[in-house]
Design a protein around this motif. Structure first.
Motif, PDB file in Angstrom:
ATOM      1  N   ASN A 137       0.586  -0.952   0.196  1.00  0.00           N
ATOM      2  CA  ASN A 137      -0.404   0.182  -0.188  1.00  0.00           C
ATOM      3  C   ASN A 137       0.966   1.232  -0.246  1.00  0.00           C
ATOM      4  OD1 ASN A 137      -1.891   1.392  -0.016  1.00  0.00           O
ATOM      5  ND2 ASN A 137      -2.303   1.545   2.356  1.00  0.00           N
ATOM      6  N   ILE A 138       2.125   0.937   1.164  1.00  0.00           N
ATOM      7  CA  ILE A 138       2.599   2.081   1.121  1.00  0.00           C
ATOM      8  C   ILE A 138       4.069   1.676   0.923  1.00  0.00           C
ATOM      9  CG2 ILE A 138       3.404   4.226   1.975  1.00  0.00           C
ATOM     10  CD1 ILE A 138       0.694   4.163   3.899  1.00  0.00           C
ATOM     11  N   LEU A 191       2.136   6.566  -2.446  1.00  0.00           N
ATOM     12  CA  LEU A 191       1.199   5.660  -2.115  1.00  0.00           C
ATOM     13  C   LEU A 191       1.107   4.931  -3.180  1.00  0.00           C
ATOM     14  CD1 LEU A 191      -1.541   7.929  -0.570  1.00  0.00           C
ATOM     15  CD2 LEU A 191       0.585   6.045   0.437  1.00  0.00           C
ATOM     16  N   ASN A 218      11.203   0.824   3.206  1.00  0.00           N
ATOM     17  CA  ASN A 218      10.765   0.605   4.195  1.00  0.00           C
ATOM     18  C   ASN A 218       8.844  -0.222   2.865  1.00  0.00           C
ATOM     19  OD1 ASN A 218       7.015   1.029   6.188  1.00  0.00           O
ATOM     20  ND2 ASN A 218       8.892  -0.301   6.806  1.00  0.00           N
ATOM     21  N   ILE A 266       5.053  -0.832   3.539  1.00  0.00           N
ATOM     22  CA  ILE A 266       3.535  -1.639   4.615  1.00  0.00           C
ATOM     23  C   ILE A 266       2.524  -1.861   3.495  1.00  0.00           C
ATOM     24  CG2 ILE A 266       1.277  -0.466   5.883  1.00  0.00           C
ATOM     25  CD1 ILE A 266       3.604   1.709   6.157  1.00  0.00           C
ATOM     26  N   THR A 267       1.976  -3.164   3.668  1.00  0.00           N
ATOM     27  CA  THR A 267       1.193  -3.924   3.154  1.00  0.00           C
ATOM     28  C   THR A 267      -0.358  -3.339   3.142  1.00  0.00           C
ATOM     29  OG1 THR A 267       0.746  -5.768   4.440  1.00  0.00           O
ATOM     30  CG2 THR A 267       2.463  -6.078   2.966  1.00  0.00           C
ATOM     31  N   THR A 268      -1.209  -3.888   2.190  1.00  0.00           N
ATOM     32  CA  THR A 268      -2.629  -3.148   2.858  1.00  0.00           C
ATOM     33  C   THR A 268      -2.479  -4.467   3.664  1.00  0.00           C
ATOM     34  OG1 THR A 268      -3.439  -5.565   1.472  1.00  0.00           O
ATOM     35  CG2 THR A 268      -3.210  -3.113  -0.238  1.00  0.00           C
ATOM     36  N   ARG A 269      -2.445  -5.101   4.733  1.00  0.00           N
ATOM     37  CA  ARG A 269      -2.395  -5.773   5.529  1.00  0.00           C
ATOM     38  C   ARG A 269      -2.118  -5.034   6.865  1.00  0.00           C
ATOM     39  NH1 ARG A 269      -3.139 -12.214   5.286  1.00  0.00           N
ATOM     40  NH2 ARG A 269      -5.185 -11.907   2.896  1.00  0.00           N
ATOM     41  N   SER A 270      -1.747  -3.728   6.373  1.00  0.00           N
ATOM     42  CA  SER A 270      -0.807  -2.931   7.557  1.00  0.00           C
ATOM     43  C   SER A 270       0.547  -3.955   8.265  1.00  0.00           C
ATOM     44  CB  SER A 270      -1.447  -2.901   9.370  1.00  0.00           C
ATOM     45  OG  SER A 270      -2.492  -1.703   8.483  1.00  0.00           O
ATOM     46  N   GLN A 271       1.443  -4.822   7.429  1.00  0.00           N
ATOM     47  CA  GLN A 271       2.354  -4.905   7.950  1.00  0.00           C
ATOM     48  C   GLN A 271       3.340  -4.634   7.431  1.00  0.00           C
ATOM     49  OE1 GLN A 271       0.955  -8.916   6.244  1.00  0.00           O
ATOM     50  NE2 GLN A 271       1.619 -10.135   8.234  1.00  0.00           N
ATOM     51  N   SER A 272       4.655  -4.464   7.963  1.00  0.00           N
ATOM     52  CA  SER A 272       5.885  -3.378   7.497  1.00  0.00           C
ATOM     53  C   SER A 272       6.977  -4.089   7.487  1.00  0.00           C
ATOM     54  CB  SER A 272       6.174  -1.976   8.604  1.00  0.00           C
ATOM     55  OG  SER A 272       7.443  -1.375   8.683  1.00  0.00           O
ATOM     56  N   TYR A 273       7.777  -4.028   6.866  1.00  0.00           N
ATOM     57  CA  TYR A 273       9.244  -4.853   6.520  1.00  0.00           C
ATOM     58  C   TYR A 273      10.249  -3.689   6.054  1.00  0.00           C
ATOM     59  CZ  TYR A 273       6.119  -8.906   5.626  1.00  0.00           C
ATOM     60  OH  TYR A 273       4.446  -9.408   6.276  1.00  0.00           O
TER      61      TYR A 273
END
Length: 114
Positions: free
Chosen positions: A30-31, A50, A94, A96-103
């Motif tokens: 997502n971001i 985004l 960084n 951030i997925t659509t499931r709000s997981q940050s990598y």
């Protein structure tokens, strides 16, 4: 999601560098963003983008840095122009997925000499 940065290095003040971040794995991002951390300082957001293409920049880099993304190749870039010694830091990618997981990536060093 695995993120791998590249493109850091040593450059003189006024010079340019382009950082790349390659994303792999099964994901829906997502971001994406670039952060940096200088010695003794907190990690800070440099630029973000985004999935819609909307971008944001830290005031300190506006007009000098440009973030972009190649969705087809899962690559993100940070074009850095007119670099200053205060831009010296480790730069991190960084996502951030659509499931709000940050990598996070492992980071790449950028050193700007005066």
């Amino acid at each position: 999601v695995q993120l791998v940065e590249s493109g850091g290095g040593l450059v003189q003040a006024g010079g340019s560098l382009r950082l790349s971040c390659a994303a792999s794995g099964t994901f829906s991002i997502n971001i994406m963003g670039w952060y940096r951390q200088a010695p003794g300082k907190q990690r800070e957001l440099v630029a973000g983008i985004l999935s819609t293409g909307m971008t944001t920049y830290a005031d300190s880099v506006k007009g000098r840095f440009t973030i972009s993304m190649d969705n087809a190749l899962n690559l993100m870039y940070l074009q850095m122009n007119n670099l200053k010694p205060e831009d010296t830091a480790v730069y991190y990618c960084n996502a951030i997925t659509t499931r709000s997981q940050s990598y996070w990536g492992q980071g790449t060093q950028v050193t700007v000499s005066s």
